[in-house]
Design an enzyme around this catalytic site. Structure first.
Site, PDB file in Angstrom:
ATOM      1  N   GLY A  65       0.805  -1.213   0.000  1.00 39.24           N
ATOM      2  CA  GLY A  65       0.000   0.000   0.000  1.00 39.24           C
ATOM      3  C   GLY A  65       0.842   1.268   0.000  1.00 39.24           C
ATOM      4  O   GLY A  65       2.071   1.220  -0.060  1.00 39.24           O
ATOM      5  N   GLU A  85       2.766  12.983  -7.169  1.00 41.79           N
ATOM      6  CA  GLU A  85       2.308  12.453  -8.458  1.00 41.79           C
ATOM      7  C   GLU A  85       2.879  11.072  -8.760  1.00 41.79           C
ATOM      8  O   GLU A  85       2.219  10.234  -9.376  1.00 41.79           O
ATOM      9  CB  GLU A  85       2.650  13.414  -9.604  1.00 41.79           C
ATOM     10  CG  GLU A  85       2.083  12.935 -10.938  1.00 41.79           C
ATOM     11  CD  GLU A  85       2.180  13.962 -12.046  1.00 41.79           C
ATOM     12  OE1 GLU A  85       2.071  13.557 -13.229  1.00 41.79           O
ATOM     13  OE2 GLU A  85       2.374  15.156 -11.761  1.00 41.79           O
ATOM     14  N   ARG A 122      14.526  16.365  -6.436  1.00 45.10           N
ATOM     15  CA  ARG A 122      14.617  14.975  -6.870  1.00 45.10           C
ATOM     16  C   ARG A 122      15.912  14.739  -7.644  1.00 45.10           C
ATOM     17  O   ARG A 122      16.317  15.559  -8.459  1.00 45.10           O
ATOM     18  CB  ARG A 122      13.418  14.591  -7.728  1.00 45.10           C
ATOM     19  CG  ARG A 122      12.089  14.762  -7.012  1.00 45.10           C
ATOM     20  CD  ARG A 122      11.005  14.004  -7.734  1.00 45.10           C
ATOM     21  NE  ARG A 122      11.318  12.574  -7.776  1.00 45.10           N
ATOM     22  CZ  ARG A 122      11.052  11.735  -6.791  1.00 45.10           C
ATOM     23  NH1 ARG A 122      10.466  12.167  -5.698  1.00 45.10           N
ATOM     24  NH2 ARG A 122      11.370  10.462  -6.899  1.00 45.10           N
TER      25      ARG A 122
END
Length: 289
Positions: A65, A85, A122
């Site tokens: 999950g 996202e 990132r």
């Protein structure tokens, strides 16, 4: 792992999300929202996502999950993602129907800045994605390069060098996005005076495996050949030629240095339009306000 540049950017994120640890954002406020009702952030600067990494994340989500809720805002129809996202995309790949989310209220400028700041932290952000992020802040928030550099803790030349990547031909951008060209090689290509030859030189760079230094020498030779003086012009010294090439690389345009017999001289910097002139003036730290 955090991006090596994330320290300065992280302060911007913390400022925006400073209330995220308040009681109203505890786990009791997490909702399971239908994936079909959620859309990506309309101001998301990232255009490419690593499919292999997404598949790995999807496999993890399928088994265990989503541990960290995404953050969304309510829109006219459904929700728009503020952050998360990749988790959203991976959850869809995993066949999930819902995803844990926290609903927040943000206006468009905040949405845009959050998307940019989050992506800049990132490690897998491509140079073109990073360039597009800076361009988004400048155009959408009506900021100058100086304001963006101050906001993100970057130097103005750093921001300008990335923005210049957006002027590369589409074929060269593709080589950069697929890691066939490095950031250093792409920047060096921009110093080529005859812009029509960039595609051909980029292909040669990839085919021959040229290093940045080898590419610099090749382009210096090409630029020197195109700028060969007429017979009536006094031959320039190696120092002036080297200075021209250094400045051309710095400003991304043709530079000419002329010197008289008395030692005086002038520097000419070419520009294509007012936008290009503004870019050069900002590199020179000229305040237009």
């Amino acid at each position: 792992m955090a991006n090596k540049n994330s320290k300065g950017l992280g302060r911007g994120i913390d400022a925006i999300f400073k209330d995220f640890e308040s009681p109203d954002l505890s786990l009791s406020n997490v909702e399971e929202l239908p994936l079909k009702d959620i859309r990506p952030n309309p101001y998301q600067p990232r255009k490419t996502f690593d499919e292999e990494a997404l598949e790995e994340l999807a496999a993890s989500i399928k088994n265990t999950g989503v541990f960290q809720p995404i953050i969304v805002r309510q829109s006219v129809s459904g929700y728009e993602i503020i952050t998360g996202e990749r988790r959203f995309r991976a959850s869809k790949m995993a066949g999930k129907e819902t995803i844990p989310a926290i609903i927040r209220t943000f206006d468009d400028p905040a949405m845009m800045e959050i998307a940019v700041l989050e992506n800049l932290q990132r490690e897998d952000l491509t140079p073109l994605d990073e360039a597009q992020a800076y361009d988004t802040l400048i155009k959408k928030l009506k900021l100058t390069q100086a304001e963006v550099s101050k906001r993100l803790g970057k130097s103005r030349p750093y921001i300008a060098n990335y923005l210049r990547l957006l002027t590369l031909p589409p074929e060269v951008k593709k080589l950069l996005n697929t890691n066939k060209l490095s950031m250093g090689q792409a920047r060096t290509l921009l110093s080529l005076k005859d812009k029509k030859k960039i595609n051909a030189v980029a292909k040669k760079t990839v085919a021959d495996g040229l290093t940045v230094r080898q590419l610099e020498r090749l382009i210096n030779q090409m630029n020197a050949g195109e700028a060969r003086p007429q017979h009536t012009e006094k031959k320039k010294s190696p120092y002036l030629r080297a200075s021209e090439n250094q400045l051309a690389g710095r400003f991304g345009t043709k530079v000419n240095i002329a010197q008289t017999q008395r030692g005086k001289g002038k520097i000419e910097i070419d520009f294509t339009d007012n936008s290009d002139l503004t870019r050069i003036l900002e590199l020179l730290d000229v305040d237009l306000n």
